[in-house]
Design a protein around this motif. Structure first.
Motif, PDB file in Angstrom:
ATOM      1  N   ARG A 220       0.822  -1.200   0.000  1.00 30.55           N
ATOM      2  CA  ARG A 220       0.000   0.000   0.000  1.00 30.55           C
ATOM      3  C   ARG A 220       0.867   1.266   0.000  1.00 30.55           C
ATOM      4  O   ARG A 220       0.527   2.262  -0.619  1.00 30.55           O
ATOM      5  N   ALA A 221       1.993   1.198   0.718  1.00 25.72           N
ATOM      6  CA  ALA A 221       2.828   2.388   0.851  1.00 25.72           C
ATOM      7  C   ALA A 221       3.438   2.821  -0.478  1.00 25.72           C
ATOM      8  O   ALA A 221       3.893   3.958  -0.614  1.00 25.72           O
ATOM      9  N   HIS A 223       1.868   3.341  -3.058  1.00 24.74           N
ATOM     10  CA  HIS A 223       0.854   4.042  -3.839  1.00 24.74           C
ATOM     11  C   HIS A 223       0.346   5.278  -3.110  1.00 24.74           C
ATOM     12  O   HIS A 223       0.561   5.455  -1.924  1.00 24.74           O
ATOM     13  N   ARG A 224      -0.331   6.114  -3.847  1.00 20.37           N
ATOM     14  CA  ARG A 224      -0.718   7.430  -3.344  1.00 20.37           C
ATOM     15  C   ARG A 224      -1.978   7.369  -2.480  1.00 20.37           C
ATOM     16  O   ARG A 224      -2.817   6.504  -2.633  1.00 20.37           O
ATOM     17  N   THR A 225      -2.049   8.350  -1.580  1.00 19.96           N
ATOM     18  CA  THR A 225      -3.231   8.539  -0.751  1.00 19.96           C
ATOM     19  C   THR A 225      -4.090   9.651  -1.349  1.00 19.96           C
ATOM     20  O   THR A 225      -3.565  10.672  -1.796  1.00 19.96           O
ATOM     21  N   THR A 258      -3.846  13.854  -4.866  1.00 22.22           N
ATOM     22  CA  THR A 258      -3.190  12.631  -4.407  1.00 22.22           C
ATOM     23  C   THR A 258      -1.864  13.000  -3.774  1.00 22.22           C
ATOM     24  O   THR A 258      -1.193  13.955  -4.184  1.00 22.22           O
ATOM     25  N   SER A 260       1.856  11.441  -2.225  1.00 19.43           N
ATOM     26  CA  SER A 260       2.823  10.360  -2.087  1.00 19.43           C
ATOM     27  C   SER A 260       4.022  10.870  -1.302  1.00 19.43           C
ATOM     28  O   SER A 260       4.341  12.057  -1.341  1.00 19.43           O
ATOM     29  N   ARG A 281      -7.851   9.017   2.301  1.00 14.04           N
ATOM     30  CA  ARG A 281      -8.233   7.634   2.021  1.00 14.04           C
ATOM     31  C   ARG A 281      -7.055   6.897   1.401  1.00 14.04           C
ATOM     32  O   ARG A 281      -6.513   7.318   0.374  1.00 14.04           O
ATOM     33  N   GLU A 282      -6.648   5.783   2.049  1.00 13.34           N
ATOM     34  CA  GLU A 282      -5.607   4.943   1.472  1.00 13.34           C
ATOM     35  C   GLU A 282      -6.208   4.073   0.375  1.00 13.34           C
ATOM     36  O   GLU A 282      -7.372   3.671   0.459  1.00 13.34           O
ATOM     37  N   SER A 284      -7.246   0.823  -1.578  1.00 14.36           N
ATOM     38  CA  SER A 284      -7.480  -0.561  -1.186  1.00 14.36           C
ATOM     39  C   SER A 284      -6.516  -1.462  -1.941  1.00 14.36           C
ATOM     40  O   SER A 284      -5.892  -1.065  -2.931  1.00 14.36           O
TER      41      SER A 284
END
Length: 297
Positions: A220-221, A223-225, A258, A260, A281-282, A284
């Protein structure tokens, strides 16, 4: 140090010009729950067939607890694993109880007390002929048989197909039990929420090649939030803030972007303005998975 539960070295399977699996290098440690992800045709089932000795590799090798699965003693590897296929076929005239007895007799041993517990947890009626079972009940028979063995490695191919949400919860409990016992679970699936809930690490397969292997939080890390902010006053300029991308207005006094990398620069820029609401939001695991198959990859 214990031997890996699964190890492959440049494992390749070709069908004419088609590379169903292309140079797979993979190590699954003993005692971990490993998720193997990919869409249909990515090579997941081919990998399982090679690990089980049901197909021979074009090149490369594979080991189960340091036993070469393509060698003369490959039967020894089978005594250390239990397998649940994606499409479970049972003997239609045998009852569920008789099927479990038969599967237990040919496997690496059975914990009968735990098997009885699993039958109750999966709400399985063993008195009926297997030919009358639904897809979900056939799946439950195979899962009970596999989890009740003493096999140190469980190879599960789309194991929850046909299960309702309550039974999916019981499946996750059984995986947790296996992990607590120090057993290894190799889970092939496209049910990403399931993988996210039970796995320690995830491998992503694309067109026969391994794209990446990572712990779920680490994946997950990468990728962007997604961040949404509403301001009571003027909207600050975020276009040149490090880590901020894809800035767009979503209405009067609101912006979405977004993020990162470290969030500090963005938070400082936002905090200097009059913020009325903020949400983050992280992505999925499903969104991450789709990113790996995007055209930009």
């Amino acid at each position: 140090m214990s031997a890996p539960a699964i190890r492959t070295e440049r494992l390749t399977k070709r069908y004419g010009p088609l590379a169903a699996l292309d140079g797979l290098d993979l190590t699954v440690s003993a005692g971990e729950v490993f998720g193997f992800l990919g869409p249909n045709g990515a090579g997941k089932s081919t990998t399982i067939r090679l690990l089980l000795g049901l197909a021979r590799p074009t090149s490369g090798r594979a080991w189960i607890f340091d036993v070469d699965v393509d060698a003369a003693d490959a039967a020894a590897a089978h005594q250390r694993l239990a397998y649940v296929p994606a499409d479970v076929a049972l003997w239609p005239r045998l009852t569920g109880a008789e099927v479990l007895e038969l599967l237990g007799a040919v496997g690496p041993g059975v914990d009968r007390a735990y098997r009885s517990e699993l039958v109750e947890r999966f709400a399985l009626d063993l008195s009926k002929p297997a030919g009358t079972y639904s897809t979900g009940n056939r799946q439950k028979v195979a899962l009970v048989a596999a989890f009740a063995t003493r096999a140190p490695l469980l190879v599960l191919d789309e194991p929850t197909s046909g299960l309702d949400p309550l039974m999916e919860r019981e499946f996750r409990r059984a995986v947790a039990d296996a992990r607590a016992d120090g057993r290894t679970v190799f889970l092939c699936s496209h049910q990403l929420a399931e993988v996210e809930a039970v796995c320690d690490r995830v491998g992503i397969l694309r067109a026969g090649r391994l794209v990446d292997v990572a712990a779920v939080p680490d994946l997950r890390a990468l990728h962007r939030t997604e961040v949404q902010v509403r301001f009571a006053g003027p909207v600050p300029d975020l276009t040149d803030v490090p880590g901020v991308q894809a800035v767009e207005g979503t209405g009067e006094g609101a912006v979405r972007f977004t993020l990162s990398g470290p969030p500090g620069p963005a938070l400082r820029q936002i905090a200097a303005a009059e913020v009325s609401a903020v949400s983050m939001r992280e992505p999925s695991l499903e969104e991450i998975f789709l990113d790996y198959y995007g055209e930009d990859r």
